[in-house]
Design a protein around this motif. Structure first.
Motif, PDB file in Angstrom:
ATOM      1  N   ASP A  50       0.706  -1.081  -0.172  1.00  0.00           N
ATOM      2  CA  ASP A  50      -0.032  -0.111   0.037  1.00  0.00           C
ATOM      3  C   ASP A  50       0.836   1.172  -0.252  1.00  0.00           C
ATOM      4  O   ASP A  50       1.692   1.327   1.082  1.00  0.00           O
ATOM      5  N   SER A  51       0.878   1.898  -0.754  1.00  0.00           N
ATOM      6  CA  SER A  51       1.681   3.248  -1.334  1.00  0.00           C
ATOM      7  C   SER A  51       1.208   4.384  -0.460  1.00  0.00           C
ATOM      8  O   SER A  51       0.089   4.509   0.087  1.00  0.00           O
ATOM      9  N   GLY A  52       2.210   5.452  -0.356  1.00  0.00           N
ATOM     10  CA  GLY A  52       1.830   6.657   0.120  1.00  0.00           C
ATOM     11  C   GLY A  52       0.792   7.460  -0.747  1.00  0.00           C
ATOM     12  O   GLY A  52       0.469   7.036  -1.735  1.00  0.00           O
ATOM     13  N   ALA A  53       0.481   8.699  -0.061  1.00  0.00           N
ATOM     14  CA  ALA A  53      -0.515   9.515  -0.707  1.00  0.00           C
ATOM     15  C   ALA A  53      -0.202   9.943  -1.982  1.00  0.00           C
ATOM     16  O   ALA A  53       1.121  10.470  -2.108  1.00  0.00           O
ATOM     17  N   GLY A  54      -1.026  10.171  -3.188  1.00  0.00           N
ATOM     18  CA  GLY A  54      -0.523  10.433  -4.531  1.00  0.00           C
ATOM     19  C   GLY A  54       0.212   9.308  -5.283  1.00  0.00           C
ATOM     20  O   GLY A  54       0.416   9.509  -6.552  1.00  0.00           O
ATOM     21  N   ASN A  55       0.662   8.021  -4.854  1.00  0.00           N
ATOM     22  CA  ASN A  55       1.232   7.278  -5.397  1.00  0.00           C
ATOM     23  C   ASN A  55       0.440   5.961  -5.793  1.00  0.00           C
ATOM     24  O   ASN A  55      -0.459   5.558  -5.202  1.00  0.00           O
ATOM     25  N   GLY A  56       0.757   5.493  -6.980  1.00  0.00           N
ATOM     26  CA  GLY A  56       0.043   4.285  -7.407  1.00  0.00           C
ATOM     27  C   GLY A  56       1.048   3.137  -7.008  1.00  0.00           C
ATOM     28  O   GLY A  56       1.938   3.113  -6.436  1.00  0.00           O
ATOM     29  N   GLY A  57       0.763   2.039  -7.549  1.00  0.00           N
ATOM     30  CA  GLY A  57       1.456   0.571  -7.267  1.00  0.00           C
ATOM     31  C   GLY A  57       2.794   0.710  -7.930  1.00  0.00           C
ATOM     32  O   GLY A  57       3.634  -0.174  -7.304  1.00  0.00           O
ATOM     33  N   SER A  58       2.942   1.378  -8.858  1.00  0.00           N
ATOM     34  CA  SER A  58       4.388   1.278  -9.467  1.00  0.00           C
ATOM     35  C   SER A  58       5.570   1.772  -8.707  1.00  0.00           C
ATOM     36  O   SER A  58       6.607   1.498  -8.775  1.00  0.00           O
ATOM     37  N   VAL A  59       5.113   2.655  -7.477  1.00  0.00           N
ATOM     38  CA  VAL A  59       6.196   2.922  -6.586  1.00  0.00           C
ATOM     39  C   VAL A  59       6.956   1.892  -6.045  1.00  0.00           C
ATOM     40  O   VAL A  59       8.138   2.064  -5.706  1.00  0.00           O
ATOM     41  N   TRP A  60       6.303   0.541  -6.043  1.00  0.00           N
ATOM     42  CA  TRP A  60       7.228  -0.308  -5.416  1.00  0.00           C
ATOM     43  C   TRP A  60       7.803  -1.300  -6.374  1.00  0.00           C
ATOM     44  O   TRP A  60       8.306  -2.259  -5.988  1.00  0.00           O
ATOM     45  N   ASN A  61       7.756  -1.025  -7.693  1.00  0.00           N
ATOM     46  CA  ASN A  61       8.620  -1.918  -8.649  1.00  0.00           C
ATOM     47  C   ASN A  61       9.889  -2.453  -8.421  1.00  0.00           C
ATOM     48  O   ASN A  61      10.318  -3.410  -8.645  1.00  0.00           O
ATOM     49  N   SER A  62      10.801  -1.343  -8.134  1.00  0.00           N
ATOM     50  CA  SER A  62      12.201  -1.497  -7.892  1.00  0.00           C
ATOM     51  C   SER A  62      12.710  -2.703  -6.645  1.00  0.00           C
ATOM     52  O   SER A  62      13.617  -3.313  -6.776  1.00  0.00           O
ATOM     53  N   ILE A  63      11.542  -3.245  -5.702  1.00  0.00           N
ATOM     54  CA  ILE A  63      11.896  -4.213  -4.917  1.00  0.00           C
ATOM     55  C   ILE A  63      10.781  -5.325  -5.158  1.00  0.00           C
ATOM     56  O   ILE A  63      11.161  -6.609  -4.421  1.00  0.00           O
ATOM     57  N   LEU A  64      10.043  -5.490  -6.169  1.00  0.00           N
ATOM     58  CA  LEU A  64       9.229  -6.566  -6.330  1.00  0.00           C
ATOM     59  C   LEU A  64       9.940  -7.956  -7.001  1.00  0.00           C
ATOM     60  O   LEU A  64       9.667  -9.078  -6.222  1.00  0.00           O
ATOM     61  N   ALA A  79      -3.591   0.979  -6.793  1.00  0.00           N
ATOM     62  CA  ALA A  79      -3.568   2.294  -6.895  1.00  0.00           C
ATOM     63  C   ALA A  79      -5.068   2.685  -6.280  1.00  0.00           C
ATOM     64  O   ALA A  79      -6.037   2.207  -6.736  1.00  0.00           O
ATOM     65  N   ARG A  80      -4.997   3.348  -5.146  1.00  0.00           N
ATOM     66  CA  ARG A  80      -6.352   3.785  -4.672  1.00  0.00           C
ATOM     67  C   ARG A  80      -7.185   4.641  -5.810  1.00  0.00           C
ATOM     68  O   ARG A  80      -6.656   5.001  -6.635  1.00  0.00           O
ATOM     69  N   ALA A  81      -8.633   4.689  -5.577  1.00  0.00           N
ATOM     70  CA  ALA A  81      -9.414   5.415  -6.443  1.00  0.00           C
ATOM     71  C   ALA A  81      -8.903   7.033  -6.713  1.00  0.00           C
ATOM     72  O   ALA A  81      -8.822   7.802  -6.142  1.00  0.00           O
ATOM     73  N   GLY A  82      -8.821   7.102  -8.302  1.00  0.00           N
ATOM     74  CA  GLY A  82      -8.457   8.500  -8.616  1.00  0.00           C
ATOM     75  C   GLY A  82      -7.128   8.640  -8.979  1.00  0.00           C
ATOM     76  O   GLY A  82      -6.421   9.477  -9.222  1.00  0.00           O
ATOM     77  N   ILE A  83      -6.176   7.530  -8.493  1.00  0.00           N
ATOM     78  CA  ILE A  83      -4.796   7.559  -8.827  1.00  0.00           C
ATOM     79  C   ILE A  83      -4.530   6.572  -9.900  1.00  0.00           C
ATOM     80  O   ILE A  83      -4.715   5.483  -9.913  1.00  0.00           O
ATOM     81  N   GLY A  84      -3.641   7.224 -10.869  1.00  0.00           N
ATOM     82  CA  GLY A  84      -3.015   6.394 -11.904  1.00  0.00           C
ATOM     83  C   GLY A  84      -4.060   6.027 -12.630  1.00  0.00           C
ATOM     84  O   GLY A  84      -5.015   6.658 -13.280  1.00  0.00           O
TER      85      GLY A  84
END
Length: 390
Positions: A50-64, A79-84
């Motif tokens: 679960d990412s920080g405010a304003g971020n979608g799921g891609s923020v985690w890509n570097s460690i997946l 990504a939460r509603a309205g994000i990405g």
């Protein structure tokens, strides 16, 4: 030439990362709108990020990739509603209905439709910590562990959030046009903080709590409050391990990937029948990562980037002559570097050697015609030279 750093606003940490290729990409209907999920298929219990405010799921890509290799778990980002790519319920005009409760209900529906509404491990960053806390409180028997990465805890209570929101009118107005998800987060954040002040993670759930070593807050009192919130969280729950991520900013998993990946792996292993195998893979990864880091440090030391960084540290301390000597050395070692000429030119200007500085900037532009900074500096110098004397 300086590398620009971007300030973080409030709860938001807009961070990009390398793309993740081993994923299933899907939009899930959660009622009048859809959430965008990416899933790395595995064989074990899923891990939800679960990412920080304003971020979608891609923020985690570097460690997946590494997390998947070590745990063999199914990894879920969204990504939460309205994000990405996630849409938002445009028929719902009541702003209060787009808050934290709506977000957790969306997630629950999405996970159920995907078949992941059973045992799960949670990883969250910043604002995402609210979601992990809320999900764990609603599903205490399903959540087998949580990794919290520089989350907010109770920092924004006691009137802090009201003061922060009061200073962000222009940003919130911009988000209303360009980023609906972040807009509604900001418009409901005061109520979110009130709700979350009454909710906590059940003490039966093991937790790893990370706090940054390089504060993104600037005021000493704010920095101490952030640290104290984490200290209290650890002290009040015997099932929590607190870790300070030294030399890391808000995005700790980017500053020190092995630290976060191995913490996830260790927590995950405790709930897996393959515990020994997972821990062994984590150990092998640690050995390799440590060795690679040492090699990278050796390569960086006395490199062009290293000397350039050193020079700018001296400039920030107003030790301009020393900085000029470092940049001069860097230029001697890297005579074909446009950036080295540019940096040396900046130091020469600060030591009142304008004519030499002009030569450095011109050479930098000759080597790199796209050097916008060098061109702007030369234009400013030319304008200053044409100003009439009083």
């Amino acid at each position: 030439m300086k590398k620009q750093l971007f300030n973080l606003f409030l709860l938001c940490s807009f961070i990009t990362a390398n793309s993740q290729s081993k994923t299933i990409d899907t939009l899930v209907d959660v009622g009048n709108h859809k959430l965008h999920f990416k899933i790395v298929k595995g064989t074990g219990m899923p891990i939800l990020f679960d990412s920080g405010a304003g971020n979608g799921g891609s923020v985690w890509n570097s460690i997946l990739d590494k997390t998947s290799e070590i745990t063999n778990a199914t990894l879920i980002t969204y990504a939460r509603a309205g994000i990405g790519k996630s849409t938002i319920d445009t028929l719902q005009t009541d702003e209060s209905k787009h808050g934290i409760i709506s977000s957790i209900e969306d997630l629950e529906i999405g996970l159920k439709k995907l078949g992941y509404d059973k045992d799960i491990l949670l990883v969250s960053h910043s604002y995402g910590g609210f979601l992990s806390t809320l999900y764990a409180s609603r599903h205490p028997k399903l959540v087998k562990g949580i990794v919290l990465i520089d989350v907010n805890h109770n920092y924004y209570e006691d009137g802090i959030i009201e003061k922060e929101v009061a200073t962000q009118d222009q940003l919130i107005a911009q988000w209303k046009i360009s980023n609906k998800g972040t807009y509604f987060m900001a418009k409901t954040i005061i109520e979110t903080v009130k709700i979350m002040s009454k909710i906590s993670i059940p003490q039966s759930i093991p937790v790893v709590d990370f706090v940054n070593g390089i504060p993104y807050l600037k005021v000493p009192e704010e920095i101490e409050r952030w640290k104290e919130c984490h200290r209290k969280f650890v002290a009040n729950n015997p099932n929590v391990i607190g870790i300070t991520a030294h030399d890391c900013g808000h995005g700790i998993w980017m500053g020190n990937p092995p630290l976060v990946i191995n913490s996830i792996a260790k927590l995950y292993a405790n709930s897996s029948k393959q515990k020994a195998e997972i821990l062994d893979r984590a150990l092998q990864y640690s050995i390799t990562a440590c060795n690679e880091e040492k090699a990278a440090v050796l390569a960086f030391n006395n490199s062009e980037d290293d000397l350039n960084t050193w020079g700018y540290e001296l400039l920030r301390k107003n030790e301009n002559q020393k900085a000029a000597e470092i940049f001069k050395l860097n230029l001697a070692l890297n005579p074909s570097s446009a950036n080295a000429y540019d940096s040396y030119g900046e130091a020469l200007l600060k030591t009142d050697k304008k004519e030499e500085a002009i030569k450095m900037y011109k050479k930098s532009i000759e080597l790199n015609p796209e050097n916008k900074n060098g061109k702007e500096v030369l234009e400013r110098i030319a304008k200053d030279d044409t100003k009439p004397l009083n």
